[in-house]
Design an enzyme around this catalytic site. Structure first.
Site, PDB file in Angstrom:
ATOM      1  N   ARG A 238     101.978 -15.632   7.905  1.00 51.79           N
ATOM      2  CA  ARG A 238     103.071 -15.841   6.584  1.00 51.79           C
ATOM      3  C   ARG A 238     104.233 -14.506   6.722  1.00 51.79           C
ATOM      4  O   ARG A 238     104.549 -13.859   7.771  1.00 51.79           O
ATOM      5  CB  ARG A 238     102.677 -14.854   5.406  1.00 51.79           C
ATOM      6  CG  ARG A 238     101.782 -15.895   4.662  1.00 51.79           C
ATOM      7  CD  ARG A 238     100.563 -15.474   3.513  1.00 51.79           C
ATOM      8  NE  ARG A 238     100.347 -13.986   3.685  1.00 51.79           N
ATOM      9  CZ  ARG A 238     100.581 -13.080   3.241  1.00 51.79           C
ATOM     10  NH1 ARG A 238     101.951 -12.702   3.447  1.00 51.79           N
ATOM     11  NH2 ARG A 238      99.832 -11.520   4.101  1.00 51.79           N
TER      12      ARG A 238
ATOM     13  N   TYR B 155     102.027 -23.193   9.673  1.00 47.87           N
ATOM     14  CA  TYR B 155     100.715 -22.215   9.548  1.00 47.87           C
ATOM     15  C   TYR B 155     100.345 -21.671   7.704  1.00 47.87           C
ATOM     16  O   TYR B 155     101.582 -21.389   6.721  1.00 47.87           O
ATOM     17  CB  TYR B 155     101.622 -20.808   9.792  1.00 47.87           C
ATOM     18  CG  TYR B 155     100.554 -19.775   9.721  1.00 47.87           C
ATOM     19  CD1 TYR B 155      99.329 -20.282  11.091  1.00 47.87           C
ATOM     20  CD2 TYR B 155      99.666 -19.603   9.530  1.00 47.87           C
ATOM     21  CE1 TYR B 155      98.318 -19.863  11.327  1.00 47.87           C
ATOM     22  CE2 TYR B 155      98.827 -18.431   9.393  1.00 47.87           C
ATOM     23  CZ  TYR B 155      98.463 -18.458  10.140  1.00 47.87           C
ATOM     24  OH  TYR B 155      97.016 -17.975  10.429  1.00 47.87           O
TER      25      TYR B 155
ATOM     26  N   LYS C 104      98.864 -19.086  -1.839  1.00 46.52           N
ATOM     27  CA  LYS C 104      99.284 -17.578  -2.351  1.00 46.52           C
ATOM     28  C   LYS C 104     100.508 -18.128  -2.794  1.00 46.52           C
ATOM     29  O   LYS C 104     101.645 -17.482  -4.136  1.00 46.52           O
ATOM     30  CB  LYS C 104      99.840 -17.013  -0.690  1.00 46.52           C
ATOM     31  CG  LYS C 104      99.046 -16.209  -0.026  1.00 46.52           C
ATOM     32  CD  LYS C 104      97.595 -15.507  -0.918  1.00 46.52           C
ATOM     33  CE  LYS C 104      96.479 -14.789  -0.600  1.00 46.52           C
ATOM     34  NZ  LYS C 104      96.594 -14.745   0.587  1.00 46.52           N
TER      35      LYS C 104
ATOM     36  N   HIS D  56      95.316 -10.904  -5.902  1.00 46.42           N
ATOM     37  CA  HIS D  56      94.610 -11.217  -4.847  1.00 46.42           C
ATOM     38  C   HIS D  56      93.708 -10.488  -4.535  1.00 46.42           C
ATOM     39  O   HIS D  56      93.481  -9.209  -4.134  1.00 46.42           O
ATOM     40  CB  HIS D  56      95.799 -10.445  -4.026  1.00 46.42           C
ATOM     41  CG  HIS D  56      95.584 -10.588  -2.148  1.00 46.42           C
ATOM     42  ND1 HIS D  56      96.232 -10.464  -2.013  1.00 46.42           N
ATOM     43  CD2 HIS D  56      94.881 -11.742  -1.907  1.00 46.42           C
ATOM     44  CE1 HIS D  56      96.168 -10.755  -0.484  1.00 46.42           C
ATOM     45  NE2 HIS D  56      94.991 -11.236  -0.575  1.00 46.42           N
TER      46      HIS D  56
ATOM     47  N   SER E  27      96.229  -8.181   2.664  1.00 48.44           N
ATOM     48  CA  SER E  27      95.683  -9.331   3.713  1.00 48.44           C
ATOM     49  C   SER E  27      95.148  -9.112   4.799  1.00 48.44           C
ATOM     50  O   SER E  27      95.682  -7.603   5.476  1.00 48.44           O
ATOM     51  CB  SER E  27      96.933  -9.882   4.158  1.00 48.44           C
ATOM     52  OG  SER E  27      97.615 -10.759   3.139  1.00 48.44           O
TER      53      SER E  27
ATOM     54  N   CYS F  90      92.001  -6.628   5.388  1.00 45.41           N
ATOM     55  CA  CYS F  90      92.036  -5.636   5.488  1.00 45.41           C
ATOM     56  C   CYS F  90      90.328  -5.566   4.523  1.00 45.41           C
ATOM     57  O   CYS F  90      89.715  -4.620   3.980  1.00 45.41           O
ATOM     58  CB  CYS F  90      92.764  -4.526   4.162  1.00 45.41           C
ATOM     59  SG  CYS F  90      94.032  -4.331   4.973  1.00 45.41           S
TER      60      CYS F  90
ATOM     61  N   ASP G 186      89.543 -14.766  -1.546  1.00 47.84           N
ATOM     62  CA  ASP G 186      90.907 -14.105  -1.797  1.00 47.84           C
ATOM     63  C   ASP G 186      91.442 -13.848  -3.144  1.00 47.84           C
ATOM     64  O   ASP G 186      93.025 -13.209  -3.180  1.00 47.84           O
ATOM     65  CB  ASP G 186      91.213 -15.474  -0.834  1.00 47.84           C
ATOM     66  CG  ASP G 186      92.676 -14.844  -0.077  1.00 47.84           C
ATOM     67  OD1 ASP G 186      92.769 -13.682   0.830  1.00 47.84           O
ATOM     68  OD2 ASP G 186      93.754 -15.108  -0.105  1.00 47.84           O
TER      69      ASP G 186
ATOM     70  N   ARG H 170      92.697 -18.363  12.902  1.00 49.80           N
ATOM     71  CA  ARG H 170      91.684 -18.425  11.125  1.00 49.80           C
ATOM     72  C   ARG H 170      90.870 -19.600  11.386  1.00 49.80           C
ATOM     73  O   ARG H 170      90.916 -20.926  12.268  1.00 49.80           O
ATOM     74  CB  ARG H 170      93.004 -19.105  10.187  1.00 49.80           C
ATOM     75  CG  ARG H 170      93.612 -17.758   9.949  1.00 49.80           C
ATOM     76  CD  ARG H 170      93.475 -16.776   8.578  1.00 49.80           C
ATOM     77  NE  ARG H 170      94.594 -16.117   8.371  1.00 49.80           N
ATOM     78  CZ  ARG H 170      94.117 -14.900   7.240  1.00 49.80           C
ATOM     79  NH1 ARG H 170      93.158 -14.991   5.969  1.00 49.80           N
ATOM     80  NH2 ARG H 170      94.890 -13.757   7.048  1.00 49.80           N
TER      81      ARG H 170
END
Ligand code: GTP
Ligand code: SPV
Ligand code: MN
Length: 587
Positions: free
Chosen positions: A69, A197, A206, A226, A248, A250, A277, A370
């Site tokens: 991002r 991406y 998001k 989130h 993100s 974590c 998420d 990912r």
């Protein structure tokens, strides 16, 4: 194909701007998936993986400059700058429409525009919401097919209505100079250009579910967060749910799918995944907070995912999965650092170059590579994951990546204090966004990059929700990432985090004791079960993990104050909480 005037008018208008050669309306069928896959494979946009070992799986490499991002190119375009607030990039809507409009002009000439209707939330839920993404990328369509309920199901949900989020995406030339992700919360619109991406282009994630979603939540009285959602089943068969906000990369996917340690499995405990998420949360008729996972798949970090760290995630990716920017092996399978299998002798790295490892070699998989995998394939997916009402939340966890300062776990004194704990979260930056990695930055509720409006108003919304929820969840803070003097993680983490979750849920039921400290309620060291990890962790380790260093906290408060000094609309309660904390610490 679909008859909805509001949709076809808008599609025509956007096609007039972007000038595609063809327009394809996406229905979400299996035949459509096969055709698109074939076409993308023929053009080189994707590669088919070994269909015997990884049935239905494909591989994609993004441009080297387009792997995460881009927060500096992400804008909230409200008519008033103050409504975007001190933590968002802002552009006036007219300027954004002009600037991006000029880039979108003819951007799809020579290409196909795919019209992708999608639904966030289960089809049977009255709380779900429709988006339509126009995109010139088959890779995006194939990802949206996994991440959302895509196609006819969404158009059926919309019916003849006009209440949908209008998303426009074009790869253009993937030049970062011409890359922008703009949100127009007042118009229910998202324009994304110049990227291919993940979070920049899968607009349901998001952009819609958090940035537009948080704005809608504020206006409509609910919360878009989130957060992962998981259920813990007790030996008696009762399931308690928690939601957890970590920044993100974590540990949300990992916690959401954790396998309890042996001692707990022996007793009959199980963990069920509802989401990894995003959580949309509303007040239920019973006065509790209920959470729905609006997504349909997982867009998870690959590196570090192994049969040891997260077997459920790895097993989820064995079929029908898209792998992005991982390493490709000669037999048409994939590999990444921390997969738990030896490094291959030969591979093609995420940039497409031959890779032979060695000490000085660059990583074979990008750190933010990912997998996109259907949630329904997860071995521990909750039987409730598509429940139209969601699941009732007993505990909310906040947490970040902190080498020092934050203890393993503590509980806030009450909701307002919990909001303060979330608002003062800090975390070391990761590879999920471009920029320097490992710097502590404030990341309130893990929403810094995702709040679609003024973050001061967002804190006020949290405080207001607390007044409206008759039976609110208890709020906790956790930190799996404390380091010892040599830079090693002190806490084993992953499945062992169950030991902390168990104390948290026992606290919610009134079954566990706690000591009152300056920062909140803390477990007594012996309240954290260490059966089975005694060779790594003893009571002194737990004491160290729970220790509060007054000087570091004094510094922490200064850092929080500096962050808050940027805020024009900080609720008085947040400042009051900070003064109370300082007083409790004797500062
Ligand atoms: P996003 O998808 O970016 O929102 O990330 P996420 O929060 O879902 O993070 P994820 O679970 O994918 O974990 C990211 C990285 O953190 C991986 O490399 C994991 O191996 C690592 N990680 C996750 N949980 C733990 C833990 O308990 N301890 C340690 N030391 N590392 C962890
Ligand atoms: C994150 O960065 O928090 C993600 C991945 O979950 S992305 O979809 O790229 O936002
Ligand atoms: Mn995320």
């Amino acid at each position: 194909m679909y008859s909805n005037k509001a949709v076809s008018d808008w599609v025509n208008e956007m096609a007039g701007l972007t000038k595609p050669d063809t327009i394809v309306w996406i229905d979400g069928s299996e035949e459509e998936r096969a055709l698109l896959t074939e076409e993308a494979a023929a053009s080189g946009e994707i590669e088919l993986l070994n269909q015997e070992k990884l049935p239905g799986c494909i591989y994609h490499r993004t441009a080297e400059n387009d792997v995460a991002r881009v927060e500096h190119l992400t804008f909230i375009c409200t008519s008033k700058k103050e409504d975007a607030g001190p933590t968002n990039n802002w552009m006036p809507p007219e300027e954004a429409y002009d600037k991006l409009g000029a880039l979108f002009d003819g951007s799809m000439t020579g290409r196909t525009m795919y019209v992708v209707p999608y639904l966030m939330g289960p089809a049977a839920s009255g709380f779900s919401k429709v988006g339509i993404e126009l995109t010139d990328s088959i890779y995006v369509v194939l990802n949206m097919r996994i991440m959302t309920r895509m196609g006819k199901v969404a158009m059926d949900y919309l019916g003849g209505g006009a209440d949908f989020v209008k998303g426009l995406h074009s790869k253009l030339d993937l030049n970062p100079e011409r890359r922008y992700i703009c949100h127009f919360p007042e118009d229910n619109t998202i324009w994304s250009i110049g990227s291919g991406y993940g979070g920049n282009v899968l607009l349901g994630k998001k952009c819609f579910s958090l940035r537009i979603g948080s704005f809608l939540g504020k206006t409509e009285g609910w919360m878009a967060e989130h957060m992962l959602i998981l259920g813990v089943e007790s030996p008696e068969g009762k399931v308690d749910y928690l939601a957890a906000a970590f920044p993100s990369a974590c540990g949300k996917t990992n916690l959401a799918m954790m396998i309890p340690p042996q001692y707990a499995r022996d007793k009959g405990y199980k963990v069920w995944t509802v989401g990894d998420d995003i959580a949309w949360m509303r007040i239920g008729e019973d006065g509790r907070l209920w959470a729905v996972n609006p997504e349909f798949g997982f867009f998870g970090v690959a590196p570090g995912t192994s049969m040891k760290s997260n077997p459920n995630a790895l097993l989820t990716t064995k079929k029908n999965t898209i792998f992005t920017n991982v390493a490709l092996l000669e037999d048409g399978t994939v590999w990444w650092e921390g997969m738990g299998t030896p490094a291959p002798e030969h591979a093609t790295d995420w940039k497409g170059n031959p890779w032979t490892g060695g000490v000085s070699a660059e990583k074979a998989a990008h750190p933010n590579s990912r997998f996109t995998a259907p949630a329904g394939q997860c071995p521990c997916i909750s039987p409730e994951w598509e429940n139209p009402n969601g699941v009732p939340i007993s505990a909310i966890l906040f947490g970040g990546r902190r080498a020092k300062v934050a203890p393993l776990v503590y509980q806030s004194f009450d909701w307002d204090h919990g909001v303060f704990v979330g608002a003062t979260m800090g975390s070391e930056t990761t590879a999920a966004a471009t920029g320097q990695v490992g710097i502590v930055r404030r990341d309130p509720m893990a929403m810094l990059p995702f709040c679609g409006y003024n973050m001061g108003d967002y804190f006020a919304h949290w405080l207001d929700m607390g007044k409206m929820i008759p039976n609110p969840p208890k709020i906790f803070n956790v930190n799996w990432f404390r380091l010892d003097g040599e830079g090693h993680f002190i806490w084993p983490g992953y499945g062992e985090n169950f030991r902390v979750v168990k104390w948290i849920l026992d606290r919610c039921k009134g079954d566990a004791g706690a000591d009152e400290s300056a920062i909140g309620y803390m477990p007594k060291p012996e309240d954290i079960e260490i059966t089975g990890i005694e060779d790594e962790v003893n009571l002194d380790t737990i004491r160290e993990l729970l220790s509060i260093d007054k000087d570091s906290w004094a510094q922490e408060i200064e850092n929080q104050k500096e962050f808050f000094s940027k805020f024009d609309r900080l609720p008085e309660e947040i400042r009051a909480q900070q003064q109370k904390l300082a007083a409790r610490l004797g500062l």
